[in-house]
Design a protein around this motif. Structure first.
Motif, PDB file in Angstrom:
ATOM      1  N   ALA A 277       0.856  -1.185   0.000  1.00  0.00           N
ATOM      2  CA  ALA A 277       0.000   0.000   0.000  1.00  0.00           C
ATOM      3  C   ALA A 277       0.892   1.236   0.000  1.00  0.00           C
ATOM      4  CB  ALA A 277      -0.910   0.011   1.215  1.00  0.00           C
ATOM      5  N   ALA A 278       0.604   2.182  -0.894  1.00  0.00           N
ATOM      6  CA  ALA A 278       1.367   3.429  -0.953  1.00  0.00           C
ATOM      7  C   ALA A 278       0.838   4.381   0.108  1.00  0.00           C
ATOM      8  CB  ALA A 278       1.260   4.056  -2.331  1.00  0.00           C
ATOM      9  N   VAL A 279       1.728   4.859   0.970  1.00  0.00           N
ATOM     10  CA  VAL A 279       1.375   5.797   2.035  1.00  0.00           C
ATOM     11  C   VAL A 279       2.048   7.121   1.725  1.00  0.00           C
ATOM     12  CG1 VAL A 279       1.482   6.254   4.509  1.00  0.00           C
ATOM     13  CG2 VAL A 279       1.202   3.916   3.688  1.00  0.00           C
ATOM     14  N   ARG A 280       1.246   8.174   1.574  1.00  0.00           N
ATOM     15  CA  ARG A 280       1.779   9.506   1.283  1.00  0.00           C
ATOM     16  C   ARG A 280       1.755  10.340   2.556  1.00  0.00           C
ATOM     17  NH1 ARG A 280      -0.278   7.774  -3.238  1.00  0.00           N
ATOM     18  NH2 ARG A 280       0.652   8.286  -5.234  1.00  0.00           N
ATOM     19  N   LEU A 281       2.901  10.901   2.878  1.00  0.00           N
ATOM     20  CA  LEU A 281       3.028  11.781   4.035  1.00  0.00           C
ATOM     21  C   LEU A 281       3.372  13.172   3.517  1.00  0.00           C
ATOM     22  CD1 LEU A 281       5.141   9.398   6.290  1.00  0.00           C
ATOM     23  CD2 LEU A 281       2.682   9.779   6.384  1.00  0.00           C
ATOM     24  N   HIS A 282       2.533  14.157   3.839  1.00  0.00           N
ATOM     25  CA  HIS A 282       2.723  15.528   3.354  1.00  0.00           C
ATOM     26  C   HIS A 282       3.012  16.445   4.538  1.00  0.00           C
ATOM     27  CE1 HIS A 282       2.305  19.167   1.027  1.00  0.00           C
ATOM     28  NE2 HIS A 282       1.421  19.609   1.924  1.00  0.00           N
ATOM     29  N   ASN A 283       4.173  17.087   4.499  1.00  0.00           N
ATOM     30  CA  ASN A 283       4.563  18.030   5.541  1.00  0.00           C
ATOM     31  C   ASN A 283       3.847  19.351   5.313  1.00  0.00           C
ATOM     32  OD1 ASN A 283       5.803  19.664   7.422  1.00  0.00           O
ATOM     33  ND2 ASN A 283       7.878  19.059   6.868  1.00  0.00           N
ATOM     34  N   GLN A 284       3.111  19.811   6.329  1.00  0.00           N
ATOM     35  CA  GLN A 284       2.348  21.060   6.218  1.00  0.00           C
ATOM     36  C   GLN A 284       3.094  22.259   6.790  1.00  0.00           C
ATOM     37  OE1 GLN A 284      -2.133  19.731   6.719  1.00  0.00           O
ATOM     38  NE2 GLN A 284      -1.025  19.527   8.615  1.00  0.00           N
ATOM     39  N   THR A 285       4.233  22.013   7.414  1.00  0.00           N
ATOM     40  CA  THR A 285       4.948  23.090   8.101  1.00  0.00           C
ATOM     41  C   THR A 285       6.113  23.595   7.254  1.00  0.00           C
ATOM     42  OG1 THR A 285       6.442  21.558   9.226  1.00  0.00           O
ATOM     43  CG2 THR A 285       4.351  22.058  10.316  1.00  0.00           C
ATOM     44  N   ARG A 286       6.779  24.602   7.771  1.00  0.00           N
ATOM     45  CA  ARG A 286       7.935  25.179   7.087  1.00  0.00           C
ATOM     46  C   ARG A 286       9.235  24.668   7.675  1.00  0.00           C
ATOM     47  NH1 ARG A 286       6.324  30.992   5.028  1.00  0.00           N
ATOM     48  NH2 ARG A 286       4.100  30.635   4.879  1.00  0.00           N
ATOM     49  N   GLN A 287       9.160  23.564   8.380  1.00  0.00           N
ATOM     50  CA  GLN A 287      10.363  22.977   8.955  1.00  0.00           C
ATOM     51  C   GLN A 287      10.331  21.470   8.765  1.00  0.00           C
ATOM     52  OE1 GLN A 287      10.079  24.323  12.939  1.00  0.00           O
ATOM     53  NE2 GLN A 287       8.333  23.062  13.449  1.00  0.00           N
ATOM     54  N   LEU A 288      11.443  20.838   8.990  1.00  0.00           N
ATOM     55  CA  LEU A 288      11.568  19.405   8.833  1.00  0.00           C
ATOM     56  C   LEU A 288      10.664  18.686   9.837  1.00  0.00           C
ATOM     57  CD1 LEU A 288      13.448  17.497   7.162  1.00  0.00           C
ATOM     58  CD2 LEU A 288      14.815  17.301   9.231  1.00  0.00           C
ATOM     59  N   ALA A 289       9.941  17.665   9.396  1.00  0.00           N
ATOM     60  CA  ALA A 289       9.068  16.890  10.291  1.00  0.00           C
ATOM     61  C   ALA A 289       9.569  15.450  10.311  1.00  0.00           C
ATOM     62  CB  ALA A 289       7.630  16.942   9.811  1.00  0.00           C
ATOM     63  N   ARG A 290       9.751  14.899  11.507  1.00  0.00           N
ATOM     64  CA  ARG A 290      10.191  13.513  11.635  1.00  0.00           C
ATOM     65  C   ARG A 290       8.981  12.628  11.867  1.00  0.00           C
ATOM     66  NH1 ARG A 290      14.421  13.947  16.174  1.00  0.00           N
ATOM     67  NH2 ARG A 290      13.871  11.757  16.325  1.00  0.00           N
ATOM     68  N   PHE A 291       9.035  11.408  11.311  1.00  0.00           N
ATOM     69  CA  PHE A 291       7.892  10.510  11.396  1.00  0.00           C
ATOM     70  C   PHE A 291       8.339   9.094  11.688  1.00  0.00           C
ATOM     71  CE2 PHE A 291       9.329   9.934   7.089  1.00  0.00           C
ATOM     72  CZ  PHE A 291       9.100   8.603   6.825  1.00  0.00           C
ATOM     73  N   ASP A 292       7.385   8.301  12.146  1.00  0.00           N
ATOM     74  CA  ASP A 292       7.551   6.861  12.298  1.00  0.00           C
ATOM     75  C   ASP A 292       6.273   6.231  11.778  1.00  0.00           C
ATOM     76  OD1 ASP A 292       8.565   4.396  12.934  1.00  0.00           O
ATOM     77  OD2 ASP A 292       8.021   4.503  15.060  1.00  0.00           O
ATOM     78  N   LEU A 293       6.393   5.334  10.807  1.00  0.00           N
ATOM     79  CA  LEU A 293       5.260   4.675  10.173  1.00  0.00           C
ATOM     80  C   LEU A 293       5.204   3.245  10.672  1.00  0.00           C
ATOM     81  CD1 LEU A 293       3.162   5.529   8.062  1.00  0.00           C
ATOM     82  CD2 LEU A 293       4.652   4.574   6.321  1.00  0.00           C
ATOM     83  N   LYS A 294       4.041   2.861  11.220  1.00  0.00           N
ATOM     84  CA  LYS A 294       3.884   1.516  11.779  1.00  0.00           C
ATOM     85  C   LYS A 294       2.738   0.791  11.094  1.00  0.00           C
ATOM     86  CE  LYS A 294       5.659   2.741  16.318  1.00  0.00           C
ATOM     87  NZ  LYS A 294       5.449   2.670  17.764  1.00  0.00           N
ATOM     88  N   ALA A 295       2.925  -0.521  10.924  1.00  0.00           N
ATOM     89  CA  ALA A 295       1.877  -1.392  10.406  1.00  0.00           C
ATOM     90  C   ALA A 295       1.634  -2.462  11.449  1.00  0.00           C
ATOM     91  CB  ALA A 295       2.291  -2.013   9.076  1.00  0.00           C
ATOM     92  N   ASP A 296       0.419  -2.490  12.002  1.00  0.00           N
ATOM     93  CA  ASP A 296       0.051  -3.420  13.070  1.00  0.00           C
ATOM     94  C   ASP A 296       1.019  -3.343  14.247  1.00  0.00           C
ATOM     95  OD1 ASP A 296      -2.204  -4.320  11.744  1.00  0.00           O
ATOM     96  OD2 ASP A 296      -1.097  -5.903  10.687  1.00  0.00           O
ATOM     97  N   GLY A 297       1.435  -2.133  14.599  1.00  0.00           N
ATOM     98  CA  GLY A 297       2.284  -1.919  15.762  1.00  0.00           C
ATOM     99  C   GLY A 297       3.771  -2.114  15.517  1.00  0.00           C
ATOM    100  N   THR A 298       4.156  -2.529  14.325  1.00  0.00           N
ATOM    101  CA  THR A 298       5.559  -2.749  14.001  1.00  0.00           C
ATOM    102  C   THR A 298       6.050  -1.631  13.094  1.00  0.00           C
ATOM    103  OG1 THR A 298       5.186  -5.127  14.075  1.00  0.00           O
ATOM    104  CG2 THR A 298       7.214  -4.380  13.025  1.00  0.00           C
ATOM    105  N   SER A 299       7.185  -1.035  13.432  1.00  0.00           N
ATOM    106  CA  SER A 299       7.721   0.058  12.637  1.00  0.00           C
ATOM    107  C   SER A 299       8.189  -0.458  11.279  1.00  0.00           C
ATOM    108  CB  SER A 299       8.881   0.723  13.375  1.00  0.00           C
ATOM    109  OG  SER A 299       9.382   1.798  12.617  1.00  0.00           O
ATOM    110  N   VAL A 300       7.688   0.166  10.201  1.00  0.00           N
ATOM    111  CA  VAL A 300       8.067  -0.244   8.850  1.00  0.00           C
ATOM    112  C   VAL A 300       8.875   0.837   8.139  1.00  0.00           C
ATOM    113  CG1 VAL A 300       6.186  -1.873   8.521  1.00  0.00           C
ATOM    114  CG2 VAL A 300       5.837   0.513   7.942  1.00  0.00           C
ATOM    115  N   ALA A 301       8.778   2.077   8.588  1.00  0.00           N
ATOM    116  CA  ALA A 301       9.551   3.163   7.987  1.00  0.00           C
ATOM    117  C   ALA A 301       9.644   4.304   8.978  1.00  0.00           C
ATOM    118  CB  ALA A 301       8.896   3.645   6.696  1.00  0.00           C
TER     119      ALA A 301
END
Length: 175
Positions: free
Chosen positions: A56-80
């Motif tokens: 599944a393609a997951v698109r993350l769009h930053n709405q701010t003017r600074q760098l945003a850090r993320f953690d993407l999880k699938a069923d509680g397990t970090s995938v990205a």
């Protein structure tokens, strides 16, 4: 029934629609379904699972003017995990097993705060595979619900014509 009265009765639904607020006048608070929080650093949208890739393609769009850090999880397990440049969109592909589903969650990560859940979405991998169809039938034509709606619309038009005609001949006034 006079023609003017019939036209007035026919225009009542249009008048009711004119009194309802239009989408252009609606504010964000007018819509009942959930919407993203304006204070979130980024938004997440999830596409359907691709049958060939099983991801599944997951698109993350930053709405701010600074760098945003993320953690993407699938069923509680970090995938990205990583960061999104200011005002940019990145795409990550999350694998989803055949015949199963996954709860995909996006978390905002910062040094001084714990992970903050931004959005979550459930996706199913219901693509057919192999020779067994597992309850899925082959394509046999247009969907039955569409045909039912078209038949109902046609019946309503015919019934409206009959009622219009009957209203014009009954009751006849005899002098």
């Amino acid at each position: 029934m006079r023609t003017g009265l019939r036209l007035t009765l026919a225009a009542l639904p249009l008048g009711a629609i004119a009194l309802l607020p239009s989408a252009s006048d609606a504010q964000a608070r007018d819509w009942p379904w959930p919407r993203h929080d304006g204070g979130d650093p980024f938004t997440m949208t999830v596409d359907d699972v691709g049958c060939r890739s099983g991801k599944a393609a997951v698109r993350l769009h930053n709405q701010t003017r600074q760098l945003a850090r993320f953690d993407l999880k699938a069923d509680g397990t970090s995938v990205a995990s990583g960061s999104i440049p200011a005002r940019k969109t990145i795409v990550r592909h999350v694998p989803v097993g055949k015949g199963s589903g996954a709860e995909i969650e996006a978390y905002s990560v910062s040094d001084h705060e714990p992970e903050t859940l931004i959005d979550s979405s459930h996706v199913d991998n219901d693509c057919p595979w192999g020779h067994r169809r597992h309850g899925h039938l082959p394509y046999t034509g247009p969907p039955a619900d569409l045909m039912g709606k078209l038949a109902t619309a046609g019946g309503l038009v015919v019934m409206g014509g009959i009622l219009w005609w009957y209203g014009s001949i009954w009751p006849r006034s005899s002098p």
